[in-house]
Design a protein around this motif. Sequence first.
Motif, mmCIF file in Angstrom:
data_model
loop_
_atom_site.group_PDB
_atom_site.id
_atom_site.type_symbol
_atom_site.label_atom_id
_atom_site.label_comp_id
_atom_site.label_asym_id
_atom_site.label_seq_id
_atom_site.Cartn_x
_atom_site.Cartn_y
_atom_site.Cartn_z
ATOM 1 N N GLY A 101 4.928 -31.151 -75.884
ATOM 2 C CA GLY A 101 4.078 -32.240 -76.355
ATOM 3 C C GLY A 101 2.898 -32.424 -75.418
ATOM 4 N N LEU A 102 2.001 -33.298 -75.818
ATOM 5 C CA LEU A 102 0.773 -33.499 -75.039
ATOM 6 C C LEU A 102 1.060 -34.032 -73.632
ATOM 7 N N ASP A 103 2.046 -34.942 -73.524
ATOM 8 C CA ASP A 103 2.376 -35.522 -72.215
ATOM 9 C C ASP A 103 2.832 -34.443 -71.226
ATOM 10 N N VAL A 104 3.657 -33.519 -71.728
ATOM 11 C CA VAL A 104 4.155 -32.428 -70.875
ATOM 12 C C VAL A 104 3.011 -31.508 -70.471
ATOM 13 N N ARG A 105 2.123 -31.212 -71.415
ATOM 14 C CA ARG A 105 0.957 -30.365 -71.125
ATOM 15 C C ARG A 105 0.075 -31.028 -70.061
ATOM 16 N N GLU A 106 -0.154 -32.326 -70.230
ATOM 17 C CA GLU A 106 -1.043 -33.019 -69.283
ATOM 18 C C GLU A 106 -0.436 -33.113 -67.895
ATOM 19 N N ALA A 107 0.901 -33.119 -67.834
ATOM 20 C CA ALA A 107 1.585 -33.126 -66.529
ATOM 21 C C ALA A 107 1.723 -31.706 -65.984
ATOM 22 N N ALA A 108 1.171 -30.734 -66.706
ATOM 23 C CA ALA A 108 1.198 -29.316 -66.305
ATOM 24 C C ALA A 108 2.623 -28.761 -66.176
ATOM 25 N N ASN A 109 3.548 -29.307 -67.004
ATOM 26 C CA ASN A 109 4.931 -28.816 -66.991
ATOM 27 C C ASN A 109 5.244 -27.940 -68.200
ATOM 28 N N HIS A 110 4.189 -27.468 -68.887
ATOM 29 C CA HIS A 110 4.419 -26.788 -70.172
ATOM 30 C C HIS A 110 5.185 -25.474 -70.044
ATOM 31 N N VAL A 111 4.937 -24.713 -68.979
ATOM 32 C CA VAL A 111 5.629 -23.426 -68.844
ATOM 33 C C VAL A 111 7.127 -23.644 -68.625
ATOM 34 N N GLN A 112 7.430 -24.556 -67.702
ATOM 35 C CA GLN A 112 8.836 -24.882 -67.426
ATOM 36 C C GLN A 112 9.534 -25.415 -68.674
ATOM 37 N N HIS A 113 8.854 -26.315 -69.375
ATOM 38 C CA HIS A 113 9.412 -26.932 -70.580
ATOM 39 C C HIS A 113 9.780 -25.869 -71.616
ATOM 40 N N CYS A 114 8.852 -24.951 -71.846
ATOM 41 C CA CYS A 114 9.067 -23.933 -72.889
ATOM 42 C C CYS A 114 10.135 -22.911 -72.481
ATOM 43 N N THR A 115 10.135 -22.509 -71.220
ATOM 44 C CA THR A 115 11.148 -21.531 -70.796
ATOM 45 C C THR A 115 12.535 -22.193 -70.753
ATOM 46 N N ASP A 116 12.593 -23.497 -70.455
ATOM 47 C CA ASP A 116 13.879 -24.213 -70.514
ATOM 48 C C ASP A 116 14.397 -24.262 -71.954
ATOM 49 N N GLN A 117 13.494 -24.549 -72.898
ATOM 50 C CA GLN A 117 13.901 -24.573 -74.313
ATOM 51 C C GLN A 117 14.423 -23.197 -74.732
ATOM 52 N N LEU A 118 13.751 -22.153 -74.245
ATOM 53 C CA LEU A 118 14.169 -20.784 -74.585
ATOM 54 C C LEU A 118 15.570 -20.492 -74.049
ATOM 55 N N ARG A 119 15.796 -20.814 -72.780
ATOM 56 C CA ARG A 119 17.124 -20.578 -72.184
ATOM 57 C C ARG A 119 18.205 -21.340 -72.945
ATOM 58 N N GLY A 120 17.895 -22.599 -73.301
ATOM 59 C CA GLY A 120 18.867 -23.422 -74.035
ATOM 60 C C GLY A 120 19.206 -22.826 -75.388
ATOM 61 N N ALA A 121 18.207 -22.290 -76.050
ATOM 62 C CA ALA A 121 18.392 -21.755 -77.403
ATOM 63 C C ALA A 121 19.126 -20.418 -77.388
ATOM 64 N N LEU A 122 19.083 -19.724 -76.256
ATOM 65 C CA LEU A 122 19.653 -18.371 -76.203
ATOM 66 C C LEU A 122 21.026 -18.313 -75.535
ATOM 67 N N LYS A 123 21.657 -19.463 -75.305
ATOM 68 C CA LYS A 123 22.996 -19.468 -74.688
ATOM 69 C C LYS A 123 23.957 -18.583 -75.477
ATOM 70 N N LYS A 124 24.653 -17.719 -74.763
ATOM 71 C CA LYS A 124 25.664 -16.829 -75.359
ATOM 72 C C LYS A 124 25.090 -15.844 -76.385
ATOM 73 N N VAL A 125 23.792 -15.660 -76.376
ATOM 74 C CA VAL A 125 23.177 -14.633 -77.220
ATOM 75 C C VAL A 125 23.149 -13.339 -76.394
ATOM 76 N N THR A 126 23.647 -12.254 -76.982
ATOM 77 C CA THR A 126 23.709 -10.982 -76.251
ATOM 78 C C THR A 126 22.341 -10.288 -76.266
ATOM 79 N N ALA A 127 22.187 -9.286 -75.416
ATOM 80 C CA ALA A 127 20.932 -8.533 -75.370
ATOM 81 C C ALA A 127 20.660 -7.851 -76.709
ATOM 82 N N GLU A 128 21.706 -7.319 -77.301
ATOM 83 C CA GLU A 128 21.558 -6.636 -78.588
ATOM 84 C C GLU A 128 21.048 -7.606 -79.661
ATOM 85 N N GLN A 129 21.579 -8.836 -79.626
ATOM 86 C CA GLN A 129 21.132 -9.859 -80.584
ATOM 87 C C GLN A 129 19.711 -10.317 -80.258
#
Length: 254
Positions: free
Chosen positions: A134-162
């Motif tokens: 969101g805009l607040d996260v972007r303005e706080a310059a936390n956008h990279v961390q925010h997005c990579t955290d969302q990615l890690r959360g979404a990929l829990k227990k997903v294998t490399a093949e998947q």
Amino acid sequence: ARRPLIAGNWKMNLNHLEAIAVVQKFAFALPEKYFERVEVAVLPPFTDIRSVQTLIDGDKLSVVHGAQDLSPHDSGAYTGDVSGVMLAKLGCRYVVVGHSERREIHGEDDAVVNAKVHAALKHGIAPILCVGEGLDVREAANHVQHCTDQLRGALKKVTAEQAATIVLAYEPVWAIGTGRVAGASDAQEVCAALRATLEELYGSEVSRGVRILYGGSVKSSNVGEIVGQTDVDGALVGGASLDAEEFAKLSAIA
Ligand code: 13P
């Protein structure tokens, strides 16, 4: 090289008759050869999918289709929900998971997004996994961390093949439907960080193969610059995908 993907997320627009007209007009606006280079997907509302599938199969169109959401469950007492089993039966290749509108309006957190990723993979449908700040996260310059955290959360227990079959989409919330597109270098920054996270989780073969899309006010006038970035492999297009002519024009540039 990664084959670019242009995916039209129609959101809650176009009924099944309008859907047929738009897909037909779009498909014939581009030469057959185009689709050898670029993959194009349409992601209509559930009520349109059967009609779009019938058209694509009947006319042997090169466009593929998918859905905008799925249940984490296969069947059961889940009134109003649609399962991956059902979508697979309708020939869906892709399903959007983790879109900011689902996260915001339907309160979907990383655990729900992760469950939906697994549900899609289980039925051979490639998730188009969306992350974005969101805009607040972007303005706080936390956008990279925010997005990579969302990615890690979404990929829990997903294998490399998947993971190798998944598509990612970076959609900054402040750029969706606002006409305010992220700068090409902003898109590149986050897409590169997502790819680096994939490499850390799954190694370089997976990270080099996964397609990462940008989404947020993409149209024919800005798509060229965005998909020209090293780590951007296409676009997830909302509003501009509803107009067959504009979507064809945009696709032709990508
Ligand atoms: P717009 O292209 O309408 O900004 O929507 C982007 C989007 O959310 C695609 O999923």
